[in-house]
Design an enzyme around this catalytic site. Structure first.
Site, PDB file in Angstrom:
ATOM      1  N   HIS A  74      41.919 -18.562  20.290  1.00  0.00           N
ATOM      2  CA  HIS A  74      43.365 -18.808  20.329  1.00  0.00           C
ATOM      3  C   HIS A  74      43.794 -19.894  19.339  1.00  0.00           C
ATOM      4  O   HIS A  74      44.989 -20.084  19.113  1.00  0.00           O
ATOM      5  CB  HIS A  74      43.823 -19.151  21.755  1.00  0.00           C
ATOM      6  N   ASP A 121      37.536 -15.825  24.481  1.00  0.00           N
ATOM      7  CA  ASP A 121      38.245 -16.815  23.665  1.00  0.00           C
ATOM      8  C   ASP A 121      37.232 -17.625  22.852  1.00  0.00           C
ATOM      9  O   ASP A 121      36.940 -18.784  23.151  1.00  0.00           O
ATOM     10  CB  ASP A 121      39.072 -17.718  24.579  1.00  0.00           C
ATOM     11  N   SER A 216      41.889 -27.974  22.613  1.00  0.00           N
ATOM     12  CA  SER A 216      41.452 -26.579  22.571  1.00  0.00           C
ATOM     13  C   SER A 216      40.405 -26.351  21.493  1.00  0.00           C
ATOM     14  O   SER A 216      40.489 -26.908  20.395  1.00  0.00           O
ATOM     15  CB  SER A 216      42.645 -25.668  22.301  1.00  0.00           C
TER      16      SER A 216
END
EC number: 3.4.21.2
Length: 268
Positions: A74, A121, A216
């Site tokens: 992502h 992911d 992230s």
């Protein structure tokens, strides 16, 4: 012969992975926390993109070989130009000693990445050149294929994400204790329920210490009995209610579920 050479290189890398020259201070936290000891997580990278002639931090990542970085799918956009900052502690110091910026050759996003359900992911970045390993730049170990960690196993999340919900991005690298939450607990209806799959791992959820926006793609660092550190997880998602919401631990891509995929892409 080429396959043997690649395998030998990977084994050589694995034999010297996950041991920082400057051991981390293991009492700090991320959200509501403290700065990490400089260069104590030397495999942590900053993934940066170019906007208006300025490089901006967007995600973390983990150096797993001298020319490969693990991050989250992502974090990747086909419309952006990226570079990777290695050996960094303070993102505000452009020419920080022991750090350097490396271009990107190829980005492999998992072909089954699902942006709606946040599954698979994971992405692997091949750097434009090999980086020279040093006291400030080292590689993390990869976990054994399909390995799991027990409930409450002490791991640490690291990154330059927001210091608190809607707060500023950190200048200096942060770290925080994130005990592993077992799948049976994390998949309870009052925790994450059906959203959490067995290819994921949860950690934290005490409502105090957490990863946050900007972390992230970065690693969930877990120390083995031999003292070396492995990247057991990749920061994937958290609660929209805030970065340190009780019973909503950060959910990580479980790296041990993707070892075959990683090895395949590293040999392309």
């Amino acid at each position: 012969m080429l396959g043997i050479t690649v395998l030998a290189a990977l084994l050589a890398c694995a034999s010297s992975c996950g041991v920082p020259s400057f051991p981390p201070n293991l009492s700090a936290r991320v959200v509501g926390g403290e700065d990490a000891r400089p260069h104590s997580w030397p495999w942590q990278i900053s993934l940066q993109y170019l906007k208006n002639d300025t490089w901006r931090h967007t995600c973390g990542g983990t150096l797993i070989a001298s020319n490969f970085v693990l991050t989250a799918a992502h974090c990747i956009s086909n419309t952006r130009t990226y570079r990777v900052a290695v050996g960094k502690n303070n993102l505000e110091v452009e020419d920080e000693e022991g750090s350097l910026f490396v271009g990107v050759d190829t980005i492999h996003v998992h072909k089954r990445w699902n942006a709606l359900l946040l599954r698979n992911d994971i992405a692997l970045i091949k750097l434009a050149e090999h980086v020279e390993l040093s006291d400030t730049i080292q590689v993390a170990c990869l976990p054994e294929k399909d390995s799991l960690l027990p409930k409450d196993y002490p791991c640490y999340v690291t990154g330059w994400g927001r210091l608190w919900t809607n707060g500023p991005i950190a200048d200096k690298l942060q770290q925080g204790l994130q005990p592993v939450v077992d799948h049976a607990t994390c998949s309870r209806i009052d925790w994450w329920g059906f959203r959490v799959k067995k290819t994921m791992v949860c950690a934290g959820g005490d409502g105090v210490i957490s990863a946050c926006n900007g972390d992230s793609g970065g690693p969930l660092n877990c120390q083995l009995e031999n003292g070396s550190w492995e990247v057991f997880g990749i920061v994937s998602f958290g609660s929209r209610r805030g970065c340190n919401t009780r019973k909503k631990p950060v959910v990580y891509t479980r790296v041990s579920a993707y070892i075959d995929w990683i090895n395949e892409k590293m040999q392309l």
